[in-house]
Design an enzyme around this catalytic site. Structure first.
Site, PDB file in Angstrom:
ATOM      1  N   ASP A  20       0.829  -1.208   0.000  1.00  0.00           N
ATOM      2  CA  ASP A  20       0.000   0.000   0.000  1.00  0.00           C
ATOM      3  C   ASP A  20       0.863   1.258   0.000  1.00  0.00           C
ATOM      4  O   ASP A  20       1.976   1.266   0.549  1.00  0.00           O
ATOM      5  CB  ASP A  20      -0.924  -0.026   1.232  1.00  0.00           C
ATOM      6  CG  ASP A  20      -2.097   0.921   1.087  1.00  0.00           C
ATOM      7  OD1 ASP A  20      -2.316   1.456  -0.029  1.00  0.00           O
ATOM      8  OD2 ASP A  20      -2.807   1.127   2.087  1.00  0.00           O
ATOM      9  N   GLY A  21       0.341   2.305  -0.620  1.00  0.00           N
ATOM     10  CA  GLY A  21       1.007   3.609  -0.569  1.00  0.00           C
ATOM     11  C   GLY A  21       1.580   4.092  -1.892  1.00  0.00           C
ATOM     12  O   GLY A  21       2.263   5.117  -1.922  1.00  0.00           O
ATOM     13  N   ASN A  22       1.279   3.393  -2.960  1.00  0.00           N
ATOM     14  CA  ASN A  22       1.788   3.810  -4.277  1.00  0.00           C
ATOM     15  C   ASN A  22       1.287   5.207  -4.649  1.00  0.00           C
ATOM     16  O   ASN A  22       2.045   6.031  -5.169  1.00  0.00           O
ATOM     17  CB  ASN A  22       1.323   2.836  -5.373  1.00  0.00           C
ATOM     18  CG  ASN A  22       1.952   1.466  -5.236  1.00  0.00           C
ATOM     19  OD1 ASN A  22       2.878   1.279  -4.459  1.00  0.00           O
ATOM     20  ND2 ASN A  22       1.440   0.500  -5.990  1.00  0.00           N
ATOM     21  N   GLY A  23       0.008   5.456  -4.406  1.00  0.00           N
ATOM     22  CA  GLY A  23      -0.602   6.742  -4.771  1.00  0.00           C
ATOM     23  C   GLY A  23       0.036   7.885  -4.011  1.00  0.00           C
ATOM     24  O   GLY A  23       0.363   8.934  -4.584  1.00  0.00           O
ATOM     25  N   TRP A  25       2.967   7.928  -2.584  1.00  0.00           N
ATOM     26  CA  TRP A  25       4.366   8.061  -3.015  1.00  0.00           C
ATOM     27  C   TRP A  25       4.436   8.981  -4.238  1.00  0.00           C
ATOM     28  O   TRP A  25       5.279   9.877  -4.334  1.00  0.00           O
ATOM     29  CB  TRP A  25       4.917   6.674  -3.350  1.00  0.00           C
ATOM     30  CG  TRP A  25       6.359   6.620  -3.744  1.00  0.00           C
ATOM     31  CD1 TRP A  25       7.429   6.390  -2.926  1.00  0.00           C
ATOM     32  CD2 TRP A  25       6.889   6.766  -5.079  1.00  0.00           C
ATOM     33  NE1 TRP A  25       8.600   6.393  -3.664  1.00  0.00           N
ATOM     34  CE2 TRP A  25       8.296   6.620  -4.988  1.00  0.00           C
ATOM     35  CE3 TRP A  25       6.325   7.010  -6.332  1.00  0.00           C
ATOM     36  CZ2 TRP A  25       9.140   6.699  -6.094  1.00  0.00           C
ATOM     37  CZ3 TRP A  25       7.162   7.104  -7.439  1.00  0.00           C
ATOM     38  CH2 TRP A  25       8.559   6.946  -7.312  1.00  0.00           C
ATOM     39  N   ARG A  33      -0.623   9.044 -10.277  1.00  0.00           N
ATOM     40  CA  ARG A  33      -0.716   7.840  -9.438  1.00  0.00           C
ATOM     41  C   ARG A  33      -0.079   6.626 -10.116  1.00  0.00           C
ATOM     42  O   ARG A  33       0.507   5.771  -9.462  1.00  0.00           O
ATOM     43  CB  ARG A  33      -2.182   7.537  -9.094  1.00  0.00           C
ATOM     44  CG  ARG A  33      -2.801   8.550  -8.131  1.00  0.00           C
ATOM     45  CD  ARG A  33      -4.241   8.155  -7.804  1.00  0.00           C
ATOM     46  NE  ARG A  33      -4.318   6.833  -7.216  1.00  0.00           N
ATOM     47  CZ  ARG A  33      -4.169   6.564  -5.910  1.00  0.00           C
ATOM     48  NH1 ARG A  33      -3.943   7.549  -5.061  1.00  0.00           N
ATOM     49  NH2 ARG A  33      -4.262   5.337  -5.475  1.00  0.00           N
ATOM     50  N   HIS A  37       2.369   3.308  -9.071  1.00  0.00           N
ATOM     51  CA  HIS A  37       2.181   1.869  -9.302  1.00  0.00           C
ATOM     52  C   HIS A  37       3.378   1.269 -10.023  1.00  0.00           C
ATOM     53  O   HIS A  37       3.785   0.141  -9.757  1.00  0.00           O
ATOM     54  CB  HIS A  37       0.885   1.620 -10.089  1.00  0.00           C
ATOM     55  CG  HIS A  37      -0.347   1.982  -9.316  1.00  0.00           C
ATOM     56  ND1 HIS A  37      -0.575   1.540  -8.035  1.00  0.00           N
ATOM     57  CD2 HIS A  37      -1.413   2.767  -9.627  1.00  0.00           C
ATOM     58  CE1 HIS A  37      -1.735   2.023  -7.597  1.00  0.00           C
ATOM     59  NE2 HIS A  37      -2.253   2.780  -8.547  1.00  0.00           N
ATOM     60  N   THR A  66     -10.989  -6.721  -4.541  1.00  0.00           N
ATOM     61  CA  THR A  66     -12.330  -6.666  -5.137  1.00  0.00           C
ATOM     62  C   THR A  66     -12.925  -5.267  -4.970  1.00  0.00           C
ATOM     63  O   THR A  66     -13.869  -4.917  -5.679  1.00  0.00           O
ATOM     64  CB  THR A  66     -13.267  -7.710  -4.481  1.00  0.00           C
ATOM     65  OG1 THR A  66     -13.110  -7.663  -3.052  1.00  0.00           O
ATOM     66  CG2 THR A  66     -12.943  -9.116  -4.954  1.00  0.00           C
ATOM     67  N   TRP A  69     -12.060  -1.956  -7.802  1.00  0.00           N
ATOM     68  CA  TRP A  69     -12.851  -1.606  -8.995  1.00  0.00           C
ATOM     69  C   TRP A  69     -13.512  -0.243  -8.823  1.00  0.00           C
ATOM     70  O   TRP A  69     -13.995   0.353  -9.799  1.00  0.00           O
ATOM     71  CB  TRP A  69     -13.938  -2.660  -9.256  1.00  0.00           C
ATOM     72  CG  TRP A  69     -13.418  -4.002  -9.650  1.00  0.00           C
ATOM     73  CD1 TRP A  69     -13.421  -5.126  -8.881  1.00  0.00           C
ATOM     74  CD2 TRP A  69     -12.850  -4.387 -10.920  1.00  0.00           C
ATOM     75  NE1 TRP A  69     -12.880  -6.182  -9.576  1.00  0.00           N
ATOM     76  CE2 TRP A  69     -12.523  -5.769 -10.834  1.00  0.00           C
ATOM     77  CE3 TRP A  69     -12.571  -3.705 -12.107  1.00  0.00           C
ATOM     78  CZ2 TRP A  69     -11.935  -6.469 -11.887  1.00  0.00           C
ATOM     79  CZ3 TRP A  69     -11.990  -4.417 -13.153  1.00  0.00           C
ATOM     80  CH2 TRP A  69     -11.680  -5.768 -13.034  1.00  0.00           C
ATOM     81  N   LEU A 131      10.609 -20.671  -4.384  1.00  0.00           N
ATOM     82  CA  LEU A 131       9.592 -19.784  -3.805  1.00  0.00           C
ATOM     83  C   LEU A 131       8.264 -19.912  -4.553  1.00  0.00           C
ATOM     84  O   LEU A 131       8.235 -19.907  -5.775  1.00  0.00           O
ATOM     85  CB  LEU A 131      10.079 -18.332  -3.908  1.00  0.00           C
ATOM     86  CG  LEU A 131       9.064 -17.236  -3.545  1.00  0.00           C
ATOM     87  CD1 LEU A 131       8.805 -17.204  -2.036  1.00  0.00           C
ATOM     88  CD2 LEU A 131       9.547 -15.866  -4.015  1.00  0.00           C
ATOM     89  N   ARG A 188       1.976  -4.757   6.286  1.00  0.00           N
ATOM     90  CA  ARG A 188       1.285  -3.718   5.514  1.00  0.00           C
ATOM     91  C   ARG A 188       2.098  -2.443   5.566  1.00  0.00           C
ATOM     92  O   ARG A 188       2.492  -1.978   6.634  1.00  0.00           O
ATOM     93  CB  ARG A 188      -0.134  -3.449   6.032  1.00  0.00           C
ATOM     94  CG  ARG A 188      -0.864  -2.410   5.153  1.00  0.00           C
ATOM     95  CD  ARG A 188      -2.346  -2.339   5.367  1.00  0.00           C
ATOM     96  NE  ARG A 188      -2.970  -1.442   4.386  1.00  0.00           N
ATOM     97  CZ  ARG A 188      -4.224  -1.490   3.994  1.00  0.00           C
ATOM     98  NH1 ARG A 188      -5.026  -2.413   4.496  1.00  0.00           N
ATOM     99  NH2 ARG A 188      -4.697  -0.646   3.105  1.00  0.00           N
TER     100      ARG A 188
HETATM  101  C1  IPE Z   1      -5.472  -2.688  -0.222  1.00  0.00           C
HETATM  102  O1  IPE Z   1      -5.114  -1.358  -0.398  1.00  0.00           O
HETATM  103  C2  IPE Z   1      -5.466  -3.392  -1.533  1.00  0.00           C
HETATM  104  C3  IPE Z   1      -4.160  -3.547  -2.182  1.00  0.00           C
HETATM  105  C4  IPE Z   1      -3.011  -3.186  -1.676  1.00  0.00           C
HETATM  106  C5  IPE Z   1      -4.190  -4.179  -3.478  1.00  0.00           C
HETATM  107  P1  IPE Z   1      -6.194  -0.199  -0.593  1.00  0.00           P
HETATM  108  O2  IPE Z   1      -5.447   1.061  -0.726  1.00  0.00           O
HETATM  109  O3  IPE Z   1      -7.112  -0.563  -1.682  1.00  0.00           O
HETATM  110  O4  IPE Z   1      -6.993  -0.265   0.789  1.00  0.00           O
HETATM  111  P2  IPE Z   1      -7.857   0.830   1.542  1.00  0.00           P
HETATM  112  O5  IPE Z   1      -8.856   1.357   0.568  1.00  0.00           O
HETATM  113  O6  IPE Z   1      -6.928   1.892   2.003  1.00  0.00           O
HETATM  114  O7  IPE Z   1      -8.475   0.095   2.680  1.00  0.00           O
HETATM  115  C1  IPE Z   2      -1.582   0.206  -3.359  1.00  0.00           C
HETATM  116  O1  IPE Z   2      -1.324   1.572  -3.434  1.00  0.00           O
HETATM  117  C2  IPE Z   2      -1.767  -0.433  -4.708  1.00  0.00           C
HETATM  118  C3  IPE Z   2      -3.165  -0.808  -5.052  1.00  0.00           C
HETATM  119  C4  IPE Z   2      -4.182  -0.721  -4.239  1.00  0.00           C
HETATM  120  C5  IPE Z   2      -3.393  -1.309  -6.396  1.00  0.00           C
HETATM  121  P1  IPE Z   2      -2.500   2.626  -3.455  1.00  0.00           P
HETATM  122  O2  IPE Z   2      -2.872   2.926  -4.861  1.00  0.00           O
HETATM  123  O3  IPE Z   2      -3.622   2.160  -2.604  1.00  0.00           O
HETATM  124  O4  IPE Z   2      -1.787   3.871  -2.798  1.00  0.00           O
HETATM  125  P2  IPE Z   2      -2.435   4.916  -1.808  1.00  0.00           P
HETATM  126  O5  IPE Z   2      -3.009   4.151  -0.657  1.00  0.00           O
HETATM  127  O6  IPE Z   2      -3.478   5.667  -2.563  1.00  0.00           O
HETATM  128  O7  IPE Z   2      -1.292   5.777  -1.395  1.00  0.00           O
HETATM  129 MG    MG Z   3      -4.046   2.409  -0.655  1.00  0.00          MG
END
Ligand code: IPE
Ligand code: IPE
Ligand code: MG
Length: 241
Positions: A20-23, A25, A33, A37, A66, A69, A131, A188
């Site tokens: 989590d956290g790509n966006g 970053w 965004r 990714h 899920t 989407w 692995l 996480r």
């Molecule tokens: C969880 O992250 C799903 C993945 C990392 C693929 P999200 O960013 O979608 O989760 P929420 O919305 O913060 O709970």
């Molecule tokens: C996790 O990063 C990747 C996916 C859910 C696909 P996010 O896209 O959720 O990044 P944030 O949480 O917005 O920073």
């Molecule tokens: Mg996220």
């Protein structure tokens, strides 16, 4: 196997990660965004390599839920593009490292070209013995449990299953993770402290490590830090030590 100061006798068999956290970053860098990714995929590549080098047996990563989407169509199709590019670029090396790729989730709902690419990755690596790299795609813990319940109901209705015979083992065998050990450690990134529908059944006795590091910045050394933290935990499974 590589040199490490980790306790070899207490390595987790199965590590699961919520990447989590790509966006965020990307946002910190004033980038779109999707750049986040992309950077996340680079981080993943290194984590797979280190997991393999450390002799980890199972690595499961949450790549698309899920609930994802709900995101704009442009971001979703961008994630698919990055996924296909990842397989195109990395499959040879993954295979050369004896890594076996499997997918958890209803990935067949993805566009045809993505499904074909994923099948190629699974097919090419299916006899590898190192692995096991499980990618959770269009995965949700509740849908997974419902799907298992439905499958069992169908068998009961057909008269091939006695409802009283439904044990945890029988139930587990209907999950996407059939045959896999439960995750010992769930990591996480990005400071969020929730499961977001990840491995609900399987996480009953997992150890959790949360870090503020955003996924694209999560290095193999961060993974080793998480394993070190795990090795400091006392797992009691309801008993006493
Ligand atoms: C969880 O992250 C799903 C993945 C990392 C693929 P999200 O960013 O979608 O989760 P929420 O919305 O913060 O709970
Ligand atoms: C996790 O990063 C990747 C996916 C859910 C696909 P996010 O896209 O959720 O990044 P944030 O949480 O917005 O920073
Ligand atoms: Mg996220």
């Amino acid at each position: 196997m590589m040199q490490t100061d980790l306790d070899r006798s207490r390595m987790p068999v199965h590590i699961a990660i919520v990447m989590d956290g790509n966006g965020r970053w990307a946002k910190q860098r004033n980038l779109p965004r999707l750049a986040g990714h992309n950077a996340g995929m680079q981080a993943l590549k290194e984590i797979v390599k280190r997991s393999s080098a450390l002799g980890i047996k199972h690595l499961t990563v949450y790549a698309f839920s899920t609930e994802n989407w709900k995101r704009p169509e442009e971001e979703i199709s961008g994630i698919f593009r990055i996924l296909v590019a990842y397989v195109n670029k990395e499959l040879e090396e993954i295979h050369a490292n004896n890594v076996r790729v499997t997918i958890l989730g209803e990935y067949e709902k993805f566009p045809e070209n993505v499904v074909a690419k994923l099948r190629q990755a699974m097919g090419k690596t299916e006899n590898n013995t190192g692995l096991e790299f499980h990618i959770a795609l269009n995965y949700g813990g509740r849908p997974e449990i419902l799907r298992a319940a439905r499958a069992l109901c169908r068998k009961a209705k057909a008269g091939t299953l006695d409802p009283e015979a439904v044990t945890e083992e029988v139930f587990q065998a209907e999950l996407f993770t059939a045959g896999l050990p439960d995750p010992d450690l769930i990591v996480r990134t990005s400071g969020e402290m929730r499961l977001s529908n990840y491995l609900l059944w399987q996480s009953a006795y997992s150890e959790f490590v949360f870090t503020d590091v955003l996924w694209p910045d999560f290095t193999p050394d961060c993974l080793e830090d998480a394993i070190r933290e795990y090795q400091g935990r006392s797992r009691r499974f309801g008993g006493i030590k």
